[in-house]
Enzyme design. Sequence first.
Site, mmCIF file in Angstrom:
data_model
loop_
_atom_site.group_PDB
_atom_site.id
_atom_site.type_symbol
_atom_site.label_atom_id
_atom_site.label_comp_id
_atom_site.label_asym_id
_atom_site.label_seq_id
_atom_site.Cartn_x
_atom_site.Cartn_y
_atom_site.Cartn_z
ATOM 1 N N LYS A 1 108.964 46.402 -18.899
ATOM 2 C CA LYS A 1 107.652 46.798 -19.436
ATOM 3 C C LYS A 1 107.629 46.808 -20.964
ATOM 4 O O LYS A 1 106.599 46.501 -21.555
ATOM 5 C CB LYS A 1 107.192 48.139 -18.854
ATOM 6 C CG LYS A 1 108.102 49.328 -19.023
ATOM 7 C CD LYS A 1 107.486 50.552 -18.352
ATOM 8 C CE LYS A 1 108.424 51.759 -18.396
ATOM 9 N NZ LYS A 1 109.530 51.615 -17.408
ATOM 10 N N THR A 2 108.744 47.151 -21.611
ATOM 11 C CA THR A 2 108.761 47.115 -23.074
ATOM 12 C C THR A 2 108.594 45.682 -23.566
ATOM 13 O O THR A 2 107.792 45.402 -24.464
ATOM 14 C CB THR A 2 110.079 47.712 -23.610
ATOM 15 O OG1 THR A 2 110.229 49.046 -23.122
ATOM 16 C CG2 THR A 2 110.085 47.741 -25.130
ATOM 17 N N GLU B 1 102.687 50.817 -23.464
ATOM 18 C CA GLU B 1 103.717 50.877 -22.426
ATOM 19 C C GLU B 1 103.546 52.204 -21.705
ATOM 20 O O GLU B 1 103.596 53.272 -22.320
ATOM 21 C CB GLU B 1 105.112 50.777 -23.030
ATOM 22 C CG GLU B 1 106.204 50.885 -21.991
ATOM 23 C CD GLU B 1 107.605 50.827 -22.557
ATOM 24 O OE1 GLU B 1 108.534 51.287 -21.852
ATOM 25 O OE2 GLU B 1 107.778 50.343 -23.690
#
Length: 305
Positions: free
Chosen positions: A125-126, A169
């Site tokens: 996700k980052t 995020e």
Amino acid sequence: MIYPDLTMKIPEHLGRVHFVGIGGSGMSGIARMMHQAGVRVTGSDRSANYSTRALQELGITVAIGHDEKNVSDADTLVVTGALWQDNPEYQFALAHGLPVLHRSQALAWLARGRRVVSVAGAHGKTTSTGMVVTGLQGLGVAPSFVNGGIIESLGVSSGAGSDDLFVIEADESDKSFLLYDTRVALITNVDPEHLDFYGSREAFMQAFVDFAHGASELVVISADDPGAQEVHAALQSAVPIRTFGGHPDADVRLVSIDDSGPVRFVAEVDGVQCEAQLRVFGRHNALNALGALATLTGLGYDAAA
């Protein structure tokens, strides 16, 4: 650990805000954004690092070491979930009735009224958040963003933009990804974790279903990942659902890939094939890029661009 109170009403006016653990990548990004928004920000951390020095260069007062005197004139405290309960600044806030916001609540405050793109998932996700942000900037869009790590090409983990898009995020570890008024949800994958918090696999999976149901414009989700497929099957969303991956039915499909070096691939987007070259390695990053591409094209941007 300190978990967010999802029922807490976030104050409209925060006054002077002190960040406990301001040097963390997520916390420093939120602190920077609040400072840019005109909020008086201070902070503290147990040791100096790149982020604390960068914040000090912006004019933010950062104390090294935790002491209740650091918060004697604060109106609101922002804390990270990793904070120990006996932290003297946290205990001072509790004893004096100061509002205490989890960092996710501070981020929700920043994103209020914006068109929020929330990126969630067990892995990637980052990176995916960074890809969505840099993709938008490459298209000439100026989004606001808060990422969990520094985006190398930008040198920062957060930034204020002039567009109405706000890319974040979103953390699933403590259900805080349910706090945001998400318009577009990107789910990279769903691998049951954090069961010490959720108590069961079923509760964890349901949180992702709830996250997707909270998106008011679009859900983008992996067509390959078994956990994501399980969440997809449980969705009863009225908004469009856009899939990505190597699956033959994916809306954004991986056609071919060369991962012998920095990864190259061909993606088919709604029947049109596009070539892509990344600066990072691995099939997993091709899939991260496909998720970003599915998000950007779902927002209406041209795939080839």
